[in-house]
Design an enzyme around this catalytic site. Structure first.
Site, PDB file in Angstrom:
ATOM      1  N   CYS A 252       4.078   2.372  31.234  1.00 14.59           N
ATOM      2  CA  CYS A 252       4.392   2.729  29.846  1.00 14.59           C
ATOM      3  C   CYS A 252       4.673   1.473  29.033  1.00 14.59           C
ATOM      4  O   CYS A 252       4.469   1.441  27.827  1.00 14.59           O
ATOM      5  CB  CYS A 252       5.596   3.648  29.823  1.00 14.59           C
ATOM      6  SG  CYS A 252       6.987   3.019  30.761  1.00 14.59           S
TER       7      CYS A 252
ATOM      8  N   GLU B  36      10.489  10.034  26.393  1.00 15.84           N
ATOM      9  CA  GLU B  36       9.938   8.691  26.602  1.00 15.84           C
ATOM     10  C   GLU B  36       8.441   8.876  26.647  1.00 15.84           C
ATOM     11  O   GLU B  36       7.919   9.423  27.612  1.00 15.84           O
ATOM     12  CB  GLU B  36      10.434   8.100  27.925  1.00 15.84           C
ATOM     13  CG  GLU B  36      11.930   7.935  28.029  1.00 15.84           C
ATOM     14  CD  GLU B  36      12.486   6.904  27.071  1.00 15.84           C
ATOM     15  OE1 GLU B  36      11.707   6.046  26.618  1.00 15.84           O
ATOM     16  OE2 GLU B  36      13.679   6.965  26.770  1.00 15.84           O
TER      17      GLU B  36
HETATM   18  P1  NAP Z   1       1.693  14.207  30.747  1.00 13.92           P
HETATM   19  O1  NAP Z   1       0.362  14.739  31.057  1.00 13.92           O
HETATM   20  O2  NAP Z   1       2.211  14.377  29.380  1.00 13.92           O
HETATM   21  O3  NAP Z   1       2.663  14.843  31.814  1.00 13.92           O
HETATM   22  C1  NAP Z   1       3.991  14.473  31.866  1.00 13.92           C
HETATM   23  C2  NAP Z   1       4.779  15.516  32.634  1.00 13.92           C
HETATM   24  O4  NAP Z   1       4.819  16.724  31.873  1.00 13.92           O
HETATM   25  C3  NAP Z   1       4.177  15.884  33.983  1.00 13.92           C
HETATM   26  O5  NAP Z   1       5.227  16.064  34.905  1.00 13.92           O
HETATM   27  C4  NAP Z   1       3.497  17.206  33.682  1.00 13.92           C
HETATM   28  O6  NAP Z   1       3.380  18.000  34.829  1.00 13.92           O
HETATM   29  C5  NAP Z   1       4.478  17.802  32.723  1.00 13.92           C
HETATM   30  N1  NAP Z   1       3.969  18.903  31.933  1.00 13.92           N
HETATM   31  C6  NAP Z   1       2.762  19.006  31.349  1.00 13.92           C
HETATM   32  N2  NAP Z   1       2.683  20.162  30.679  1.00 13.92           N
HETATM   33  C7  NAP Z   1       3.858  20.804  30.849  1.00 13.92           C
HETATM   34  C8  NAP Z   1       4.396  22.057  30.428  1.00 13.92           C
HETATM   35  N3  NAP Z   1       3.697  22.877  29.672  1.00 13.92           N
HETATM   36  N4  NAP Z   1       5.637  22.371  30.801  1.00 13.92           N
HETATM   37  C9  NAP Z   1       6.378  21.550  31.559  1.00 13.92           C
HETATM   38  N5  NAP Z   1       5.916  20.364  32.002  1.00 13.92           N
HETATM   39  C10 NAP Z   1       4.676  19.988  31.646  1.00 13.92           C
HETATM   40  O7  NAP Z   1       1.792  12.639  31.034  1.00 13.92           O
HETATM   41  P2  NAP Z   1       1.244  11.840  32.289  1.00 13.92           P
HETATM   42  O8  NAP Z   1      -0.230  11.827  32.179  1.00 13.92           O
HETATM   43  O9  NAP Z   1       1.863  12.325  33.554  1.00 13.92           O
HETATM   44  O10 NAP Z   1       1.838  10.395  32.007  1.00 13.92           O
HETATM   45  C11 NAP Z   1       1.167   9.404  31.290  1.00 13.92           C
HETATM   46  C12 NAP Z   1       1.870   9.141  30.002  1.00 13.92           C
HETATM   47  O11 NAP Z   1       3.245   8.914  30.232  1.00 13.92           O
HETATM   48  C13 NAP Z   1       1.378   7.887  29.311  1.00 13.92           C
HETATM   49  O12 NAP Z   1       1.093   8.212  27.991  1.00 13.92           O
HETATM   50  C14 NAP Z   1       2.544   6.919  29.390  1.00 13.92           C
HETATM   51  O13 NAP Z   1       2.636   6.025  28.304  1.00 13.92           O
HETATM   52  C15 NAP Z   1       3.710   7.829  29.452  1.00 13.92           C
HETATM   53  N6  NAP Z   1       4.834   7.197  30.110  1.00 13.92           N
HETATM   54  C16 NAP Z   1       5.893   6.820  29.361  1.00 13.92           C
HETATM   55  C17 NAP Z   1       6.987   6.229  29.968  1.00 13.92           C
HETATM   56  C18 NAP Z   1       8.191   5.823  29.170  1.00 13.92           C
HETATM   57  O14 NAP Z   1       9.202   5.475  29.775  1.00 13.92           O
HETATM   58  N7  NAP Z   1       8.135   5.845  27.884  1.00 13.92           N
HETATM   59  C19 NAP Z   1       6.989   6.030  31.344  1.00 13.92           C
HETATM   60  C20 NAP Z   1       5.893   6.416  32.072  1.00 13.92           C
HETATM   61  C21 NAP Z   1       4.804   7.008  31.439  1.00 13.92           C
HETATM   62  P3  NAP Z   1       1.954  18.200  35.573  1.00 13.92           P
HETATM   63  O15 NAP Z   1       1.602  16.889  36.145  1.00 13.92           O
HETATM   64  O16 NAP Z   1       2.239  19.216  36.601  1.00 13.92           O
HETATM   65  O17 NAP Z   1       1.005  18.649  34.517  1.00 13.92           O
END
Ligand code: NAP
Length: 667
Positions: A293, A254
């Site tokens: 999102c 997602e």
């Molecule tokens: P992100 O930076 O991509 O991080 C998402 C998750 O991935 C976090 O738990 C992060 O942990 C983890 N992660 C990062 N690198 C990783 C790795 N190498 N191995 C394992 N896990 C890893 O996204 P975000 O900034 O938290 O969220 C914002 C984005 O989410 C926006 O683009 C939004 O549109 C999207 N979103 C989408 C939905 C949907 O339902 N489609 C819902 C909510 C948000 P850490 O925090 O520890 O780095």
């Protein structure tokens, strides 16, 4: 507060940690680990202890467990609200996350009881007949995966993000390891702790990693699943993990999404649809400071209305008071952290490079040090030739107005998002609504139509509701979650099972036509829920259907359709040999043949499914009914639902009608 992980039934301190800050004040809220716990042992614990513990229960027991968890969280939700302010969320923003998450658990608890059987195997779809005589049939069954579900969540929904996934995996019977985004992990941690302290989670059913996951993805196998929510960039990196690819590990993504709101040509100033669009756009830009999102990023409308809408929306945004999320008068809280503020500002700058600014709010000087960002409204006058407004997700209070000419162009512009979670359409025009589905549905996971008829009952552009699928194609990740039972099936294996009806009945715990029945030891309506056995059957005495019966029924009910009353007209109809009995008369006679009149364990007839008539019955023919216990479902401590297979046959034994009868039977 040092955030511990919950691994193999223990709270484990991290070896090293870093501070997490309050989004509004910058104060340290908690410390989160920078080194992963023993993830291999966690995955092993989930598979060895959690999986068997969950699979020992059936769907309905697991649904009751969800309800108990939801109730426990509901009782202590104020603890979560108190912490939620630190994420920059106002009380209203917090409700989207906290009440939304608890509500999703309650909803799945109820769906599990209604939409899934009171057993361990789900039958997906109809029984298929695979042979001429019916001696060999097929069904699709779904069973829980034997591995672990790993949920990697985004920072913006620390509670909902965990609970909506946990609801689906628990109901499926699959243990979960939750990894919240570090930035807001203290809130997920608090929520998880309440669930552990409630005592309703079976051992190994749920574990938590606060901090990095180390090499967990390298330790997953073919029975595991990863559900990721976050940015497209992280998803692309994680799903390319060679171990996940080698083992074909399910990966649900997602991702980010450039959702649209589209005003139909009829949604002109002064109409209810115009007002609804304004309110919704203002809400989507300001709730959770635009960190949803599903938030509206692009607003499409007829060119003639663009200036007026821009002016009106700017007024709404100007009125949304920005400030400390703890202050009840605040309508626009902070972004989750200073990193987010910098990211959103950079994304807005690249959209701004291609667009004109309609309105830009000012951040009060007193708030400059916090993660506050005032709303920005852009306009893009040539959206078919623009790039950034369709491609750059500014994950904050930023949106762009875009003009369109005609329904096809509106859809084309919306589709330029490259695949989105949702588009809302504000229209009362049936033709425009139908055109939007035809032209834009393929690029959107959800289309939300708001008009004066739905009014205030419409659930909102930005709210994923548990009964409806959430996810989107392409850029939005190509994943799907929620959608009632559909979401549960993502954690189950669908297997085609082909066998004789006798074996299929035993496998599925449901009587299937063609399986041998067992003669009931007494009239089934005299037997209690616990005494009735699947396959137990009776054949009733027969009765003759007379012309007098047909005429009496016709005049009594008013159903004097010619096929029952006029011999010549009935004969001229290709379906009938002449006058025939009403189908409903046959049903009534069948009930008269199989009911037991005295008070007994059968409490009520609650419905009838799958009624079909196969052969007409002429005056003078005899009918009888086969009544067989097909399926049993416990409902509560007093009674359960029994589904009966009813087959009405003629004197030659040919089936003339069949249906499934539902009754409530006392324990
Ligand atoms: P992100 O930076 O991509 O991080 C998402 C998750 O991935 C976090 O738990 C992060 O942990 C983890 N992660 C990062 N690198 C990783 C790795 N190498 N191995 C394992 N896990 C890893 O996204 P975000 O900034 O938290 O969220 C914002 C984005 O989410 C926006 O683009 C939004 O549109 C999207 N979103 C989408 C939905 C949907 O339902 N489609 C819902 C909510 C948000 P850490 O925090 O520890 O780095």
């Amino acid at each position: 507060m040092l955030l511990t992980s919950y691994a193999a039934g223990e709270w484990v301190k991290p070896e090293a940690a870093r501070p997490l800050h309050d989004a509004a004040t910058g104060a340290v809220v908690a410390e989160c680990g920078t080194v992963a716990p023993d993830v291999e042992a966690m995955a092993d614990h989930a598979r060895r202890v959690g999986g068997p513990a969950l699979r020992a229960y059936g769907f309905h027991d697991r649904a009751r467990m969800l309800k108990a968890l939801a109730t426990a969280l509901n009782e202590r939700k104020e603890e979560l609200y108190a912490l939620s302010f630190a994420t920059g969320a106002t009380r209203g923003d917090g409700a989207v996350d906290i009440e939304g998450g608890i509500g999703t658990l309650f909803s799945y608890a109820s769906q599990g009881r209604k939409g899934l059987p009171d057993g361990k195997i789900y039958i997906d779809g109809a029984v298929e007949s695979l042979s001429r005589s019916g001696a060999f049939k097929g069904v699709h069954v779904a069973v829980p995966l034997r591995g672990v579900a790993v949920a990697i969540n985004a920072f913006n929904f620390p509670v909902w993000g965990m609970l909506e996934k946990l609801a689906q995996t628990m109901l499926a019977g699959v243990p979960i390891i939750v990894k919240p985004a570090t930035e807001t992990s203290y809130l997920t941690h608090a929520c998880f702790r309440i669930m552990v302290e409630s005592g309703f989670l079976p051992a190994g059913a749920a574990q938590l990693i606060c901090g990095p996951v180390g090499n967990l993805l390298d330790r997953l196998g073919p029975q595991d699943a990863v559900s990721f929510t976050g940015s497209a960039a992280t998803a692309a990196k994680l799903k390319a993990n060679p171990n996940l690819l080698k083992n074909a590990v399910r990966f649900h993504a997602e991702q980010d999404s450039l959702n649209a709101a589209i005003l139909g040509p009829d949604a002109a100033p002064g109409t209810p649809e115009w007002e609804m669009a304004l309110r919704e756009a203002a809400r989507e830009i300001t709730v959770k400071a635009g960190q949803k999102c599903t938030a509206i990023r692009r607003i499409l409308l007829p060119r003639a209305h663009l200036d007026a809408f821009g002016a009106a929306l700017s007024e709404w945004l100007a009125a949304a008071r920005m400030g400390d999320p703890r202050d009840e008068a605040t309508r626009l809280g902070a972004l989750a952290g200073l990193g987010q503020k910098a990211d959103v500002a950079a994304a807005a700058a690249s959209i701004g490079a291609e667009c004109e600014t309609v309105w830009r709010g000012e951040t009060p000087a007193a708030l400059e040090a916090g993660a506050f960002l005032a709303p920005i409204l852009f306009r893009c006058d040539d959206p078919l030739h623009a790039k950034a407004p369709h491609e750059v997700e500014a994950f904050g209070p930023v949106a762009t107005l875009m003009p369109y000419e005609g329904a096809e162009e509106a859809a084309e512009i919306a589709n330029r998002g490259g695949g989105a979670l949702v588009a809302s359409v504000f229209t009362h025009d049936e033709g425009f609504a139908a055109a939007m589905v035809e032209e834009a549905a393929a690029w959107h996971g959800r289309l939300y139509f708001a008009d004066r008829d739905a009014g205030k009952e419409a659930t909102g552009h930005g709210a994923p509701v548990p009964l409806m699928t959430h996810g989107g194609p392409g850029r939005a990740g190509g994943g799907e979650e929620l959608g009632g039972v559909r979401g549960v099936l993502h954690y189950m294996q669908r297997t085609a099972v082909q066998a004789s009806p006798r074996l299929l009945s035993a496998i599925t715990g449901t009587y299937l036509a063609g399986a041998p029945g067992k003669a009931a030891p007494a009239h089934p309506f005299t037997r209690r829920f616990g005494e009735l056995e699947i396959g137990e059957t009776i054949l009733t005495p027969s009765r003759t259907v007379t012309l007098e019966d047909i005429e009496h029924f016709a005049h009594f009910t008013g159903d004097t359709f010619y096929a029952h009353m006029d011999e010549a007209a009935a004969k001229a109809n290709p379906f009938f040999p002449g006058r025939v009995a009403h189908g409903y008369l046959l049903l009534s006679f069948a009930a008269g043949l199989f009911v037991h009149p005295d008070p007994g364990p059968v409490l009520a007839n609650t419905g009838l499914n799958g009624l079909s008539f196969q052969k007409p019955v002429s005056p003078g023919e005899e009918i009888a009914a086969h009544l067989t216990v097909k399926r049993k479902t416990r409902r509560n401590d007093s009674y359960g639902e029994v589904a009966w297979e009813v087959r009405i046959v003629n004197a030659a034994g040919e089936q003339v009608a069949e249906y499934e009868l539902l009754t409530m039977v006392a324990h």
